[in-house]
Design an enzyme around this catalytic site. Structure first.
Site, short mmCIF file in Angstrom:
data_model
loop_
_atom_site.label_atom_id
_atom_site.label_comp_id
_atom_site.label_asym_id
_atom_site.label_seq_id
_atom_site.Cartn_x
_atom_site.Cartn_y
_atom_site.Cartn_z
N GLU A 106 0.84 -1.20 0.00
CA GLU A 106 0.00 0.00 0.00
C GLU A 106 0.87 1.24 0.00
OE1 GLU A 106 -3.52 1.79 2.95
OE2 GLU A 106 -2.96 -0.34 3.01
N GLU A 110 -3.15 10.57 3.05
CA GLU A 110 -4.35 10.65 3.86
C GLU A 110 -4.44 12.02 4.54
OE1 GLU A 110 -5.16 6.31 5.60
OE2 GLU A 110 -3.10 7.00 5.95
#
Length: 232
Positions: A106, A110
């Site tokens: 990943e 964010e």
């Protein structure tokens, strides 16, 4: 894997490229159900919402899109604006994992809406978090910012509005597996140390996405807003 470069300005939601998450959550920590009702297109923007929406197990619905194909080394970019609200997370990231019978790799960008003037960068490699950093940005709830990461075999760089914000060097400690591209807005009532105490919003909160793009490694700048244009 499909390494075809693309630029999507969301004049429509291409069903051959994008899948809308619907009818599940990513885990018990998520307090909203992914729903097609939380995803909409208008005025040239894709809107992912966190909103009241009572279901069998949840009081809220939330929006996520993901590509149907996986992508490898290259430049991943998005331009978006967020709302604000403690306990909410607006994310642009790439991911692959056990559901695709692959290791959990990943790469994250964010914006935690408890403080939209900060952005978090992170990776997971075979399920283990690494390369985390938080940086100050122009407030994401006030205007659009452009976010990007350039993923190479021996280096990973994150950018905001064309400026380098974070860098991780490898090849050890960097993701290896081609990944799908995601954008999502979700909430949690349990991850308070990270996302802040959840405060029920008085009205729907939106992540407004202007565009998302991928440029295959080795290809030049393909559109004016790309971070690759600055690099050339």
């Amino acid at each position: 894997m499909d390494d075809t470069s693309f630029f999507d300005d969301f004049t429509r939601l291409d069903p051959t490229r994008w899948y809308i998450s619907d009818g599940w959550t990513n885990g018990d920590w998520q307090n909203c159900l992914w729903s097609t009702r939380a995803v909409s297109l208008s005025d040239g923007f894709l809107r992912l919402r966190f909103a009241p929406g009572v279901t069998a197990d949840h009081d809220y619905i939330c929006g996520e899109i993901q590509t149907r194909q996986s992508f490898g080394y290259g430049t991943y970019e998005a331009r978006f604006r967020t709302g604000a609200g403690s306990g909410l997370n607006a994310a642009f990231f790439s991911y692959i994992g056990p559901r695709q019978q692959k290791p959990h790799d990943e790469i994250d960008i964010e914006v935690l809406l408890k403080d939209p003037a900060k952005v978090s960068f992170n990776t997971y490699v075979s399920g283990k978090p690494a390369n985390g950093r938080t940086a100050v940005i122009p407030p994401a709830d006030k205007d659009f910012n452009s976010y990007a990461f350039i993923w190479e075999p021996d280096r990973l760089r994150w950018f905001v509005n064309g400026s380098l914000m974070h860098e991780a060097k490898g090849p050890a400690g960097l993701p290896l597996t081609p990944q799908r591209i995601f954008a999502s807005l979700w909430g949690s009532e349990t991850m308070t140390d990270w996302m802040g105490p959840f405060k029920a919003p008085q009205k729907p909160v939106a992540m407004e996405i202007d565009w998302i793009a991928f440029t295959k490694s080795g290809e030049p700048c393909r559109f004016d807003q790309s971070v690759l244009c600055d690099k050339n």
